[in-house]
Structures are given as C-alpha cells and as structure tokens.
Motif scaffolding. Sequence first.
Motif, mmCIF file in Angstrom:
data_model
loop_
_atom_site.group_PDB
_atom_site.id
_atom_site.type_symbol
_atom_site.label_atom_id
_atom_site.label_comp_id
_atom_site.label_asym_id
_atom_site.label_seq_id
_atom_site.Cartn_x
_atom_site.Cartn_y
_atom_site.Cartn_z
ATOM 1 N N ALA A 1 27.049 48.184 55.086
ATOM 2 C CA ALA A 1 27.688 49.325 54.443
ATOM 3 C C ALA A 1 26.977 49.591 53.123
ATOM 4 O O ALA A 1 26.861 48.689 52.289
ATOM 5 N N VAL A 2 26.490 50.809 52.946
ATOM 6 C CA VAL A 2 25.832 51.210 51.708
ATOM 7 C C VAL A 2 26.816 52.067 50.919
ATOM 8 O O VAL A 2 27.303 53.076 51.417
ATOM 9 N N ARG A 3 27.082 51.678 49.696
ATOM 10 C CA ARG A 3 28.038 52.424 48.882
ATOM 11 C C ARG A 3 27.305 53.187 47.779
ATOM 12 O O ARG A 3 26.508 52.619 47.043
ATOM 13 N N GLU A 4 27.611 54.480 47.698
ATOM 14 C CA GLU A 4 27.097 55.313 46.619
ATOM 15 C C GLU A 4 28.275 55.962 45.900
ATOM 16 O O GLU A 4 29.412 55.931 46.371
ATOM 17 N N GLN B 1 27.281 39.350 61.677
ATOM 18 C CA GLN B 1 27.240 39.210 60.234
ATOM 19 C C GLN B 1 27.225 40.587 59.595
ATOM 20 O O GLN B 1 26.701 41.545 60.161
ATOM 21 N N SER B 2 27.817 40.668 58.413
ATOM 22 C CA SER B 2 27.912 41.963 57.749
ATOM 23 C C SER B 2 27.645 41.799 56.265
ATOM 24 O O SER B 2 27.825 40.726 55.692
ATOM 25 N N ALA B 3 27.206 42.897 55.647
ATOM 26 C CA ALA B 3 26.881 42.875 54.226
ATOM 27 C C ALA B 3 27.141 44.251 53.643
ATOM 28 O O ALA B 3 27.139 45.260 54.348
ATOM 29 N N ALA B 4 27.364 44.271 52.340
ATOM 30 C CA ALA B 4 27.475 45.528 51.599
ATOM 31 C C ALA B 4 26.326 45.606 50.612
ATOM 32 O O ALA B 4 25.937 44.594 50.017
ATOM 33 N N VAL B 5 25.800 46.810 50.435
ATOM 34 C CA VAL B 5 24.776 47.073 49.427
ATOM 35 C C VAL B 5 25.316 48.174 48.531
ATOM 36 O O VAL B 5 25.652 49.261 49.005
ATOM 37 N N THR C 1 31.423 56.207 49.959
ATOM 38 C CA THR C 1 31.694 56.207 48.518
ATOM 39 C C THR C 1 32.820 55.244 48.169
ATOM 40 O O THR C 1 33.158 55.097 46.994
ATOM 41 N N ASP C 2 33.391 54.589 49.175
ATOM 42 C CA ASP C 2 34.561 53.724 49.000
ATOM 43 C C ASP C 2 34.106 52.272 48.857
ATOM 44 O O ASP C 2 33.713 51.635 49.845
ATOM 45 N N LEU C 3 34.154 51.744 47.647
ATOM 46 C CA LEU C 3 33.693 50.376 47.408
ATOM 47 C C LEU C 3 34.547 49.360 48.143
ATOM 48 O O LEU C 3 34.038 48.387 48.692
ATOM 49 N N ASP C 4 35.846 49.572 48.175
ATOM 50 C CA ASP C 4 36.759 48.652 48.856
ATOM 51 C C ASP C 4 36.423 48.584 50.342
ATOM 52 O O ASP C 4 36.306 47.503 50.929
ATOM 53 N N ALA C 5 36.241 49.757 50.959
ATOM 54 C CA ALA C 5 35.927 49.792 52.382
ATOM 55 C C ALA C 5 34.554 49.188 52.659
ATOM 56 O O ALA C 5 34.359 48.498 53.670
ATOM 57 N N ALA C 6 33.603 49.436 51.771
ATOM 58 C CA ALA C 6 32.249 48.926 51.971
ATOM 59 C C ALA C 6 32.208 47.409 51.976
ATOM 60 O O ALA C 6 31.466 46.791 52.737
ATOM 61 N N THR C 7 32.991 46.786 51.113
ATOM 62 C CA THR C 7 32.932 45.332 50.949
ATOM 63 C C THR C 7 33.963 44.586 51.787
ATOM 64 O O THR C 7 33.896 43.356 51.899
ATOM 65 N N ASP C 8 34.891 45.296 52.387
ATOM 66 C CA ASP C 8 35.976 44.652 53.139
ATOM 67 C C ASP C 8 35.429 43.863 54.326
ATOM 68 O O ASP C 8 34.788 44.416 55.216
ATOM 69 N N GLY C 9 35.663 42.561 54.334
ATOM 70 C CA GLY C 9 35.264 41.714 55.443
ATOM 71 C C GLY C 9 33.797 41.358 55.499
ATOM 72 O O GLY C 9 33.358 40.704 56.453
ATOM 73 N N THR C 10 33.018 41.767 54.499
ATOM 74 C CA THR C 10 31.591 41.455 54.534
ATOM 75 C C THR C 10 31.339 40.015 54.103
ATOM 76 O O THR C 10 32.145 39.394 53.410
ATOM 77 N N ASP C 11 30.190 39.494 54.504
ATOM 78 C CA ASP C 11 29.835 38.111 54.170
ATOM 79 C C ASP C 11 29.348 37.979 52.730
ATOM 80 O O ASP C 11 29.519 36.943 52.100
ATOM 81 N N PHE C 12 28.722 39.039 52.218
ATOM 82 C CA PHE C 12 28.227 39.042 50.845
ATOM 83 C C PHE C 12 27.942 40.479 50.444
ATOM 84 O O PHE C 12 27.867 41.386 51.285
ATOM 85 N N THR C 13 27.756 40.686 49.138
ATOM 86 C CA THR C 13 27.410 41.998 48.614
ATOM 87 C C THR C 13 26.172 41.878 47.737
ATOM 88 O O THR C 13 26.044 40.925 46.959
#
Length: 245
Positions: A30-33, A4-8, A78-90
């Motif tokens: 994946a943590v995006r700043e 499982q994967s997630a973005a914050v 810093t890449d929002l697209d990469a951080a959220t790509d394929g994740t289960d939720f953000t």
Amino acid sequence: MAQQSAAVVGGGIMGAGIAQVLARNGYEVAVREINEELADEARERVISGNYGLEDAVEGGYLSEEEKDEVLDRMTFTTDLDAATDGTDFTIEAVTEDLAIKGQVFRDLDEVTDDQPLYSNTSGFAVTSIANAVDDPSRVAVTHFFNPVAVMDMVEIVQAPETDEAVVERAEELVDELGKTRVTIDDDPGSYGFLANRCHAAMREEAKKIVDEGIATEEQVDKALEDGYNLPVGPFSLAGIGEEWD
C-alpha cells in the motif's frame, strides 16, 4: 506461508521505486500519499516512470502478465490507517526534511502498534527520527539508493535503542529483494551514514582540486573513472541530475 504485506509512505521517486521492488518480490504493498492527485502520480510513476514496470517489460525482465500481477498487488491511497492496517512493516519515503519525517512518524505512532517502522532517509540520524514515536525500539533506517529498481545497496542503520528483531527483519527484507546490505550504527553528530559521507568527501576534494587550478573538471572525472573504475566521475554525475551544492 501467509502473504506478506508492507506500507510505503510517500510515492515520489524513492517511494515508488521501493514499492515497485517490494511488489515485484511478492509483497502486497500500500502506497500512501497526502492527496488523490499525488497518489495517482505515484501509480503512474510505478508504471511508466524511469525504471518502471513498462521499462521492465520492454527490457525483457517482466511479461505483460507479470506486470499486471505486480500492479494487482499494489494499492494507492490517502488513508494512512488503511495503508498500514495489518502490514508487516512500514517504510517512510517522504521528502528529505526532518520536520516532515517527524510528523509522519508521529502519525504512524497513532495508527500502528508494534510493527517495525523504517525510514529511507539519506542521512538523518535514526535517533532524531525515532524520537517522534513512543517506542523508539521499533525504528531503524533502510536507505535504498536511486534508482531502487537497479541499485543493489541498502544501508541499514540502527540506534542503540533499536530492537535487534527490527534490524534482523530489515536484513531479511534486503536479502529477499536480492540486494546487498551493510548494517551500521547510528551517528547522530553527522549526516550521510556510510556511502554518502564517503562520496561527499570525494566530491569536496574534487571541487578543491579544480578550485586550486590543479586540474579541470574533465581531468578529475577521467582520473577517477579510469583510475578507480567509477562508472561516472563526480562532475559528470552532478551534470546528469545529482544536486551539486
């Protein structure tokens, strides 16, 4: 079971804490700043901040090997697209500013399709945040409490348009993390959801009692700590880091 994967989105105190708890429970996170400096600070916060991984090792809750495994499951970008790509939720965890949160959700709307989008807002209406996306049914609030690593409560807040599956996924997540949850309905006319509204009312009455000369701050704290078994009274809490308006 697939990993499982997630973005914050947002690596401050709350975002770093949420990301750390997710990674400790097996999630690829994946943590995006917004820039490299803040991304590096977010990583350092996870490692050596208050209630970070080094504290967990020192307290005997993690081994050094387990700490390294947690970090291996985390990326900072810093890449929002990469951080959220394929994740289960953000989960959005940026500063408590509705305009900034709205922009984050507009950006998320551009790079995600149908995954649930959660906000860690302390009290903004779900409806106000969900208005930033084309499909508001995929937005809900998951309000974690600070410090995330040790506080059990998570408030899950749903708007009338929130999809039931989005709420159920949030409830499953809180259960997976070993935390306690309450699921409540949105109230666009107020700020604070459940716990913060009750706490704000207590603080306001405590201030009124002191202002009227009925008791001192120390007496109010003692009465509430000893009378209701609170770990710390409202005035002492303000003195150790909570903003007192």
